[in-house]
Design a protein around this motif. Structure first.
Motif, mmCIF file in Angstrom:
data_model
loop_
_atom_site.group_PDB
_atom_site.id
_atom_site.type_symbol
_atom_site.label_atom_id
_atom_site.label_comp_id
_atom_site.label_asym_id
_atom_site.label_seq_id
_atom_site.Cartn_x
_atom_site.Cartn_y
_atom_site.Cartn_z
ATOM 1 N N ARG A 81 0.832 -1.209 0.000
ATOM 2 C CA ARG A 81 0.000 0.000 0.000
ATOM 3 C C ARG A 81 0.868 1.261 0.000
ATOM 4 N N GLY A 82 1.982 1.202 0.742
ATOM 5 C CA GLY A 82 2.859 2.353 0.822
ATOM 6 C C GLY A 82 3.521 2.699 -0.498
ATOM 7 N N LEU A 83 3.560 1.751 -1.433
ATOM 8 C CA LEU A 83 4.171 1.968 -2.742
ATOM 9 C C LEU A 83 3.165 2.327 -3.822
ATOM 10 N N ALA A 84 1.889 2.059 -3.591
ATOM 11 C CA ALA A 84 0.876 2.162 -4.641
ATOM 12 C C ALA A 84 0.332 3.579 -4.804
ATOM 13 N N ASP A 85 -0.097 3.881 -6.031
ATOM 14 C CA ASP A 85 -0.857 5.105 -6.284
ATOM 15 C C ASP A 85 -2.321 4.915 -5.920
ATOM 16 N N VAL A 86 -2.827 3.698 -6.151
ATOM 17 C CA VAL A 86 -4.240 3.424 -5.933
ATOM 18 C C VAL A 86 -4.421 1.977 -5.497
ATOM 19 N N VAL A 87 -5.332 1.762 -4.559
ATOM 20 C CA VAL A 87 -5.724 0.439 -4.095
ATOM 21 C C VAL A 87 -7.112 0.156 -4.662
ATOM 22 N N ILE A 88 -7.231 -0.912 -5.441
ATOM 23 C CA ILE A 88 -8.485 -1.244 -6.121
ATOM 24 C C ILE A 88 -9.144 -2.420 -5.411
ATOM 25 N N ALA A 89 -10.417 -2.267 -5.085
ATOM 26 C CA ALA A 89 -11.127 -3.341 -4.382
ATOM 27 C C ALA A 89 -12.557 -3.420 -4.882
ATOM 28 N N GLY A 90 -13.081 -4.630 -4.904
ATOM 29 C CA GLY A 90 -14.475 -4.820 -5.261
ATOM 30 C C GLY A 90 -15.400 -4.402 -4.132
ATOM 31 N N ALA A 91 -16.635 -4.087 -4.480
ATOM 32 C CA ALA A 91 -17.585 -3.588 -3.493
ATOM 33 C C ALA A 91 -17.832 -4.584 -2.367
ATOM 34 N N GLU A 92 -17.928 -5.876 -2.710
ATOM 35 C CA GLU A 92 -18.180 -6.884 -1.684
ATOM 36 C C GLU A 92 -17.026 -6.968 -0.693
ATOM 37 N N THR A 93 -15.813 -6.881 -1.187
ATOM 38 C CA THR A 93 -14.640 -6.903 -0.312
ATOM 39 C C THR A 93 -14.625 -5.675 0.583
ATOM 40 N N VAL A 94 -14.968 -4.528 0.038
ATOM 41 C CA VAL A 94 -15.035 -3.294 0.833
ATOM 42 C C VAL A 94 -16.014 -3.457 1.983
ATOM 43 N N ARG A 95 -17.140 -4.108 1.708
ATOM 44 C CA ARG A 95 -18.141 -4.304 2.755
ATOM 45 C C ARG A 95 -17.676 -5.337 3.786
ATOM 46 N N LEU A 96 -17.194 -6.490 3.313
ATOM 47 C CA LEU A 96 -16.826 -7.574 4.222
ATOM 48 C C LEU A 96 -15.613 -7.233 5.079
ATOM 49 N N GLU A 97 -14.628 -6.574 4.484
ATOM 50 C CA GLU A 97 -13.384 -6.278 5.194
ATOM 51 C C GLU A 97 -13.435 -4.946 5.938
ATOM 52 N N GLY A 98 -14.530 -4.223 5.803
ATOM 53 C CA GLY A 98 -14.671 -2.963 6.519
ATOM 54 C C GLY A 98 -13.635 -1.929 6.104
ATOM 55 N N TYR A 99 -13.491 -1.716 4.807
ATOM 56 C CA TYR A 99 -12.463 -0.810 4.299
ATOM 57 C C TYR A 99 -12.607 0.596 4.865
ATOM 58 N N ARG A 100 -11.453 1.160 5.201
ATOM 59 C CA ARG A 100 -11.363 2.549 5.622
ATOM 60 C C ARG A 100 -10.381 3.255 4.684
ATOM 61 N N PRO A 101 -10.304 4.584 4.740
ATOM 62 C CA PRO A 101 -9.347 5.284 3.871
ATOM 63 C C PRO A 101 -7.920 4.841 4.157
ATOM 64 N N ALA A 102 -7.099 4.781 3.116
ATOM 65 C CA ALA A 102 -5.676 4.503 3.310
ATOM 66 C C ALA A 102 -5.056 5.661 4.078
ATOM 67 N N ARG A 103 -4.121 5.352 4.960
ATOM 68 C CA ARG A 103 -3.514 6.393 5.790
ATOM 69 C C ARG A 103 -2.085 6.679 5.353
ATOM 70 N N ALA A 104 -1.659 7.890 5.657
ATOM 71 C CA ALA A 104 -0.271 8.252 5.384
ATOM 72 C C ALA A 104 0.619 7.602 6.431
ATOM 73 N N ARG A 105 1.748 7.062 5.996
ATOM 74 C CA ARG A 105 2.681 6.421 6.908
ATOM 75 C C ARG A 105 4.039 7.082 6.777
ATOM 76 N N GLU A 106 4.589 7.505 7.894
ATOM 77 C CA GLU A 106 5.849 8.227 7.901
ATOM 78 C C GLU A 106 6.967 7.425 7.243
ATOM 79 N N ALA A 107 6.925 6.102 7.412
ATOM 80 C CA ALA A 107 7.990 5.254 6.870
ATOM 81 C C ALA A 107 8.105 5.357 5.353
ATOM 82 N N PHE A 108 7.027 5.728 4.678
ATOM 83 C CA PHE A 108 7.034 5.797 3.220
ATOM 84 C C PHE A 108 6.939 7.228 2.702
ATOM 85 N N ALA A 109 6.924 8.219 3.595
ATOM 86 C CA ALA A 109 6.702 9.609 3.188
ATOM 87 C C ALA A 109 7.779 10.096 2.219
ATOM 88 N N GLY A 110 9.042 9.874 2.559
ATOM 89 C CA GLY A 110 10.126 10.332 1.698
ATOM 90 C C GLY A 110 10.121 9.652 0.351
#
Length: 266
Positions: A81-110
């Motif tokens: 996730r820290g390397l990606a521009d976009v995370v693609i997921a199907g609607a059912e997975t979003v519902r079942l896995e309880g998707y939340r917004p991707a967060r910024a992580r300091e380890a990958f900021a630079g």
């Protein structure tokens, strides 16, 4: 974690000299993982999938992947996730896995800043019907606006609801269904070239059948579940099985972390 195959040279065995130290049995740093899983330096879109499977082929237990995962798997999950521009997921997975917004992580900021990326990847939800709860934080509280990928025939009221919630609507199909190849192109046209799909199995199966999956990062969990859980990819099949080649293989506590690329890509 140790590398069973050196990341850059599959002709060398694990017993060979290892100046990098990556073959030692220790926990890798996030920087080392990020280097190992770096996207190709090309201007073309690159679609990578990240999935987990048990020894008997189950992609889930009790409807979710968490029960067959492990701490090292989650470190790789976070790295991808820290390397990606976009995370693609199907609607059912979003519902079942309880998707939340991707967060910024300091380890990958630079690393992200140097690559011209935003602070966190966008999340793109693929849905033909747009049967989604647009009041969830994924749509109302994202660091980067969430996208919904749908077809031109999607219900107009649901498209309006998505836009009202602040989501960007991406049309990637002439009817109600999403064309997987067009979805990849449409996202890339928005500057989202480094693409990561986390499934679910139905969506991954569509990408496979469309011939647009470039890479599979597969965690093989040393567990058996039996039952009738889904495989990592389902839905339409392919006429001739597509051959992928092993790019790297890591191991920790019996879990294998393989990275496979289509044979016709560098």
């Amino acid at each position: 974690m140790r590398s069973l195959f050196p990341v850059t040279d599959l002709t060398t065995t694990a017993a060979a000299p290892d100046p990098s130290g990556l073959l030692t049995d220790r926990e890798w740093s996030l920087d080392e993982l990020a280097d190992a899983y770096a996207y190709p330096a090309t201007g073309d879109p690159w679609l990578r999938a990240n999935m987990v499977s048990t020894l008997d082929g189950a992609a889930q237990h009790d409807g979710r992947s968490q029960g067959i995962s492990c701490a090292a798997d989650m470190r790789i999950f976070g790295t991808l996730r820290g390397l990606a521009d976009v995370v693609i997921a199907g609607a059912e997975t979003v519902r079942l896995e309880g998707y939340r917004p991707a967060r910024a992580r300091e380890a990958f900021a630079g690393r992200r800043a140097a690559a011209g990326q935003g602070p966190a990847p966008a999340v793109a939800v693929v849905s033909g019907s747009l049967d989604l709860d647009f009041s969830l934080p994924l749509f109302t509280e994202p660091l980067v606006p969430t996208l919904v990928v749908t077809g031109a025939g999607a219900p107009a009221d649901r498209i309006a609801a998505a836009r009202k919630a602040g989501a960007e609507v991406v049309i990637a199909g002439e009817g109600a269904r999403v064309d997987p190849a067009r979805a990849v192109r449409e996202l890339a046209d928005r500057g989202l070239r480094r693409q990561l799909t986390e499934g679910g199995p139905r969506l991954l199966g569509q990408f496979v059948a469309a011939g647009v999956l470039d890479e599979l990062c597969l965690t093989l969990s040393p567990m058996l579940t039996a039952g009738d859980a889904q495989r990592i990819a389902g839905g339409p099949g392919v006429t001739v099985p597509e051959r992928f080649t092993l790019a790297s293989l890591l191991e920790e506590d019996g879990f294998l972390f393989g990275r496979y690329r289509r044979r016709d890509v560098p």
